[in-house]
Design a protein around this motif. Structure first.
Motif, short mmCIF file in Angstrom:
data_model
loop_
_atom_site.label_atom_id
_atom_site.label_comp_id
_atom_site.label_asym_id
_atom_site.label_seq_id
_atom_site.Cartn_x
_atom_site.Cartn_y
_atom_site.Cartn_z
N VAL A 118 0.86 -1.19 0.00
CA VAL A 118 0.00 0.00 0.00
C VAL A 118 0.89 1.23 0.00
O VAL A 118 1.91 1.27 0.70
N LEU A 119 0.50 2.22 -0.77
CA LEU A 119 1.28 3.45 -0.92
C LEU A 119 0.49 4.62 -0.34
O LEU A 119 -0.65 4.87 -0.74
N ASP B 48 0.73 8.62 0.19
CA ASP B 48 1.44 9.85 -0.16
C ASP B 48 0.42 10.83 -0.71
O ASP B 48 -0.50 10.44 -1.41
N ARG C 46 -0.33 12.92 -5.94
CA ARG C 46 -0.91 11.93 -6.84
C ARG C 46 0.04 11.51 -7.94
O ARG C 46 0.14 10.33 -8.29
N ARG D 213 2.62 9.19 -6.54
CA ARG D 213 2.01 7.88 -6.29
C ARG D 213 1.87 7.09 -7.58
O ARG D 213 2.15 5.89 -7.63
N SER D 214 1.45 7.78 -8.63
CA SER D 214 1.26 7.11 -9.92
C SER D 214 2.57 6.53 -10.43
O SER D 214 2.63 5.38 -10.89
N ALA E 20 3.63 3.59 -8.15
CA ALA E 20 2.80 2.41 -8.38
C ALA E 20 3.24 1.69 -9.66
O ALA E 20 3.33 0.46 -9.70
N ILE F 33 0.94 -3.29 -5.93
CA ILE F 33 0.22 -2.26 -5.19
C ILE F 33 -1.25 -2.66 -5.13
O ILE F 33 -1.88 -2.87 -6.17
N TYR G 148 -3.67 -0.89 -3.12
CA TYR G 148 -4.42 0.37 -3.14
C TYR G 148 -3.51 1.49 -2.65
O TYR G 148 -2.39 1.25 -2.21
N GLU G 149 -4.03 2.72 -2.77
CA GLU G 149 -3.27 3.91 -2.39
C GLU G 149 -4.11 4.77 -1.46
O GLU G 149 -5.34 4.63 -1.40
N SER H 141 -4.05 9.07 0.28
CA SER H 141 -3.38 10.38 0.22
C SER H 141 -2.92 10.88 1.59
O SER H 141 -2.17 11.85 1.67
#
Length: 213
Positions: free
Chosen positions: A9-10, A12, A15, A18-19, A22, A33, A35-36, A38
């Protein structure tokens, strides 16, 4: 036989970062990954016993619920989740604060892709990953600790064994004591030395010549 990918899981607030992260992690064999989030609040809404990752990549500076507060929450609610910190800065205070919360790794956001892969591999295999600047902060903190602390012979024996690859259970067997007693020695040393991780104990042992390197 296919082995299950290490689930990540990330967390941060950027966005675009994160992209990119991922995409990088999903391109590595054996990692995925799932899910993420924020910030810590969003993570707390998504993370359950059924959506629990093996590793959590955690930014420090986030709005609403930052990385330090999130690590506190994880330690209380999901201590088995392994945390790798992501940061833009070599901030000594935050490095030490996160280490005291038991994080397993620390990475600067501008690290090379192979460093991310190495960190994931080590943490996934129950090791730790700390770059040189983290070790430097830990050593400085130990060198500047007030006063010389007296340890008894069993605490010294435990410290020496903590510097090996033995698990805490194996250390208990080696010392002919229960796992609970080993936990007691560890927690006692954490309190005495103001250290909150096994890495810190090992560095203390090296500094005080209890372990040869």
């Amino acid at each position: 036989m296919l082995t299950q990918a290490t689930q990540i899981v990330l967390v941060d607030d950027h966005r675009l970062f994160r992209s990119g992260m991922a995409a990088l992690i999903n391109s590595l064999p054996g990692y995925k990954i799932i899910y993420e989030a924020s910030n810590g609040i969003e993570l707390s809404r998504k993370l359950t016993s059924k959506t629990k990752p093996h590793i959590l990549l955690l930014d420090i500076n986030m709005p609403q619920m930052n990385g330090v507060d999130t690590a506190h929450w994880l330690k209380t609610n999901y201590p088995e989740v392994k945390i790798i910190v992501l940061s833009m800065f070599e901030d000594a205070d935050k490095v030490l604060a996160m280490l005291k919360l038991g994080v397993k790794g620390y990475l600067l956001k501008d690290a090379e892709p192979h460093e991310f892969e190495q960190a994931l591999h080590k943490v996934a295999n129950n090791e730790v990953y700390f770059p040189q600047f983290v070790t430097k902060h830990l050593v400085y903190n130990i060198n500047n600790a007030p006063g010389k602390i007296k340890l008894n012979s069993r605490e010294v024996e435990f410290l020496k064994l903590a510097g090996t690859e033995l698990t805490y259970k194996e250390i208990a067997d080696q010392m002919c004591i229960s796992a609970r007693t080993v936990d007691g020695y560890r927690d006692q040393l954490f309190d005495k030395l103001q250290i909150k991780s096994r890495v810190g104990l090992v560095l203390y042992a090296i500094k005080n010549k209890l372990i040869e390197v």
